[in-house]
Design a protein around this motif. Structure first.
Motif, PDB file in Angstrom:
ATOM      1  N   LEU A  82       0.823  -0.985  -0.040  1.00 40.40           N
ATOM      2  CA  LEU A  82      -0.008  -0.058  -0.035  1.00 40.40           C
ATOM      3  C   LEU A  82       0.941   1.208   0.074  1.00 40.40           C
ATOM      4  N   THR A  83       0.362   2.348  -0.766  1.00 34.11           N
ATOM      5  CA  THR A  83       0.936   3.470  -0.634  1.00 34.11           C
ATOM      6  C   THR A  83       0.703   4.067   0.913  1.00 34.11           C
ATOM      7  N   SER A  84       1.596   4.937   1.198  1.00 38.54           N
ATOM      8  CA  SER A  84       1.424   5.890   2.595  1.00 38.54           C
ATOM      9  C   SER A  84       0.102   6.333   2.521  1.00 38.54           C
ATOM     10  N   GLN A  85      -0.297   7.031   1.800  1.00 39.14           N
ATOM     11  CA  GLN A  85      -1.961   7.522   1.656  1.00 39.14           C
ATOM     12  C   GLN A  85      -2.936   6.427   1.847  1.00 39.14           C
ATOM     13  N   GLU A  86      -2.828   5.235   1.103  1.00 39.82           N
ATOM     14  CA  GLU A  86      -3.747   4.331   1.362  1.00 39.82           C
ATOM     15  C   GLU A  86      -3.477   3.654   2.687  1.00 39.82           C
ATOM     16  N   LEU A  87      -2.390   3.365   3.124  1.00 38.32           N
ATOM     17  CA  LEU A  87      -2.334   2.801   4.382  1.00 38.32           C
ATOM     18  C   LEU A  87      -2.867   3.819   5.610  1.00 38.32           C
ATOM     19  N   HIS A  88      -2.853   5.173   5.588  1.00 43.68           N
ATOM     20  CA  HIS A  88      -3.540   5.998   6.398  1.00 43.68           C
ATOM     21  C   HIS A  88      -4.878   5.990   6.367  1.00 43.68           C
ATOM     22  N   ILE A  89      -5.561   6.103   5.145  1.00 47.61           N
ATOM     23  CA  ILE A  89      -6.643   5.901   5.007  1.00 47.61           C
ATOM     24  C   ILE A  89      -7.520   4.584   5.532  1.00 47.61           C
ATOM     25  N   THR A 141       7.921  -1.743   3.614  1.00 53.49           N
ATOM     26  CA  THR A 141       6.903  -0.763   3.288  1.00 53.49           C
ATOM     27  C   THR A 141       8.026   0.615   2.840  1.00 53.49           C
ATOM     28  N   ASP A 142       9.218   0.658   2.960  1.00 49.77           N
ATOM     29  CA  ASP A 142       9.909   1.404   2.327  1.00 49.77           C
ATOM     30  C   ASP A 142       9.961   1.437   0.686  1.00 49.77           C
ATOM     31  N   HIS A 143       9.456   0.293   0.110  1.00 53.35           N
ATOM     32  CA  HIS A 143       9.439   0.264  -1.185  1.00 53.35           C
ATOM     33  C   HIS A 143       8.093   0.673  -1.901  1.00 53.35           C
ATOM     34  N   CYS A 144       7.316   1.071  -1.042  1.00 53.52           N
ATOM     35  CA  CYS A 144       6.008   1.616  -1.368  1.00 53.52           C
ATOM     36  C   CYS A 144       6.099   2.898  -1.961  1.00 53.52           C
ATOM     37  N   SER A 145       5.603   3.426  -3.040  1.00 52.90           N
ATOM     38  CA  SER A 145       5.409   4.648  -3.527  1.00 52.90           C
ATOM     39  C   SER A 145       5.025   5.711  -2.539  1.00 52.90           C
ATOM     40  N   SER A 146       5.428   7.015  -2.634  1.00 55.09           N
ATOM     41  CA  SER A 146       4.935   7.977  -1.872  1.00 55.09           C
ATOM     42  C   SER A 146       3.455   8.179  -1.781  1.00 55.09           C
ATOM     43  N   ALA A 147       2.956   9.059  -1.170  1.00 55.72           N
ATOM     44  CA  ALA A 147       1.458   9.408  -1.023  1.00 55.72           C
ATOM     45  C   ALA A 147       1.088   9.873  -2.448  1.00 55.72           C
ATOM     46  N   VAL A 148      -0.216   9.412  -2.951  1.00 54.28           N
ATOM     47  CA  VAL A 148      -0.505   9.962  -4.318  1.00 54.28           C
ATOM     48  C   VAL A 148      -1.121  11.396  -4.020  1.00 54.28           C
TER      49      VAL A 148
END
Length: 451
Positions: free
Chosen positions: A380-387, A444-451
């Motif tokens: 998951l991206t950081s944004q997806e994970l947060h949501i 998790t570091d391999h996920c892309s940044s928040a969209v």
């Protein structure tokens, strides 16, 4: 280039034990003056009377040099000379220290061959005394190779049959170590308690150094790092009293380094690891150097660690040290994943799992399978994970949008992506799925940044 195995050791086929004794006798006497030579399973010198003087001098000289951790090529040469003398094979008192010393040199292949020859020798097959010595030697080889199940089977059966008193403590220690190696921590605890070794050791049982090392390994596997460190340090002090500096006898420093690191004592961990590496390089056994390099790499945790672990893996493979190879491959894999090299990290974790399966270590098998499964969870991206975390906590889409200053449609879009990636149908499954995703923090570091 490091000298790895017996291919680099000069071979002198005409080197006879009697000739070796003549050359080594003075040196052996000088080394032995004022102190006893430590030989596992033999805590006095009474049995030396059963060995012919030339063999005794060469054997004792070899194991003393091995204890000191010096002149490995000479030690190997002298051991081969003893094994070349057919008359010496009939005496278990002579073969025991000789083959143990051979194992210290790292020549497991020859030790295997010698045990097979002894098993076929009529002088050994009909004698319970000979058989118990042979069983313990075979178990020790299995332990060094990482085959804990095989070692525990041999040792358990021998302890049931009965053992000479001076070998029983060693057999118990190695049985505990075998259970730990195969991931059977419950069985290891049972053996420890059954033999009164779980609490304070008020007496000095035979081969206390091996008992402390085995108990330290069990406590470390069980997560009791402070107790583990205490036992390994006590083991080291006793070995020093016996003039044993060679990590081939017991690699207590690297094991204590791991426990020290787990108790946030990084300086002690690095000091112990570097001390063992220096001693291992002096001795020159691939297994010893590999273990020490592994400990140094983990204690340093710096740019050089990947290269050190790669060298450790190579040397442990050369040294047939499958048990330690699993740990080194695991640590190399996780370090590479931490450094954003997911393909290389996965490759080494898969290699570790293969070795764990081959050696029958169920504890490592389960752990590595779980780790690899977590790596397969879509990232998951950081944004997806947060949501997703807010949704899992009971926030409505509107509340999430207000909290993160997003449009409701954006929240809905990201939540749909979360459901798709985690293969779930809605909010009710989010908590469990995100728990698995959280466990996959290795990547998790391999996920892309928040969209």
């Amino acid at each position: 280039m490091i000298e790895h195995d017996r291919r680099n050791i000069p071979r002198q086929r005409n080197f006879a034990p009697a000739q070796a004794a003549t050359a080594a006798g003075a040196r052996a006497g000088a080394l032995r003056e004022g102190h006893d030579i430590y030989i596992p399973g033999r805590f006095d010198s009474v049995e030396n009377e059963h060995i012919s003087p030339p063999e005794a001098r060469v054997s004792l000289h070899s194991i003393e040099l091995a204890n000191l951790g010096i002149k490995r090529a000479l030690v190997h040469q002298q051991v081969e000379a003893i094994l070349a003398a057919e008359d010496s094979r009939g005496n278990p008192h002579g073969m025991w220290p000789t083959i143990l010393t051979l194992l210290y040199t790292g020549d497991i292949v020859t030790a295997h061959a010698e045990c097979r020859r002894l098993a076929k020798d009529a002088r050994w097959s009909g004698s319970p005394r000979h058989q118990e010595v042979l069983t313990l030697l075979r178990a020790r080889i299995s332990l060094l190779e990482g085959h804990g199940v095989e070692a525990s089977s041999l040792l358990g059966a021998q302890l049931t049959r009965g053992l000479s008193p001076h070998l029983s403590g060693l057999a118990v220690a190695w049985l505990i170590e075998a259970h730990v190696l195969s991931g059977e921590l419950g069985h290891a605890h049972q053996v420890l308690r059954a033999h009164g070794l779980a609490g304070r050791l008020d007496t000095s049982p035979p081969d206390l150094v091996h008992i402390l090392a085995a108990r330290g390994a069990l406590q470390q596997a069980a997560g009791q790092f402070q107790h583990s460190l205490k036992d390994f340090m006590a083991c080291g002090r006793l070995l020093a009293e016996r003039r044993v500096a060679n990590p081939a006898v017991i690699p207590w420093r690297s094991r204590a380094s791991s426990a020290a690191l787990a108790t946030q004592r990084g300086d002690l961990a690095l000091t112990l690891a570097e001390e063992e590496l220096a001693a291992a390089r002096t001795w020159g056994s691939p297994r010893c150097i590999g273990l020490a390099l592994h400990a140094v790499a983990v204690a340093r945790r710096e740019d050089t660690s990947v290269a050190l672990l790669e060298e450790a893996v190579e040397l442990l493979h050369l040294g047939y040290a499958q048990g330690e190879l699993i740990q080194a491959l695991h640590d190399l894999g996780t370090l590479q994943i931490d450094r954003k090299n997911l393909p290389a990290g996965r490759s080494h974790l898969e290699a570790a799992l293969m070795v764990a399966r081959e050696s029958g270590n169920r504890l490592w098998q389960h752990s590595l399978e779980s780790t690899l499964e977590r790596l397969d969870v879509p990232c998951l991206t950081s944004q997806e994970l947060h949501i997703g975390q807010l949704a899992s906590a009971g926030y409505s889409n509107r509340q999430i949008a207000e909290t993160l200053f997003l449009a409701i449609r954006t929240v809905e879009f990201h939540l749909s992506s979360v459901y798709r990636k985690l293969a779930i149908s809605g909010r009710s499954e989010l908590h469990s799925a995100l728990h698995t995703q959280r466990l996959s923090s290795l990547r998790t570091d391999h996920c892309s940044s928040a969209v």
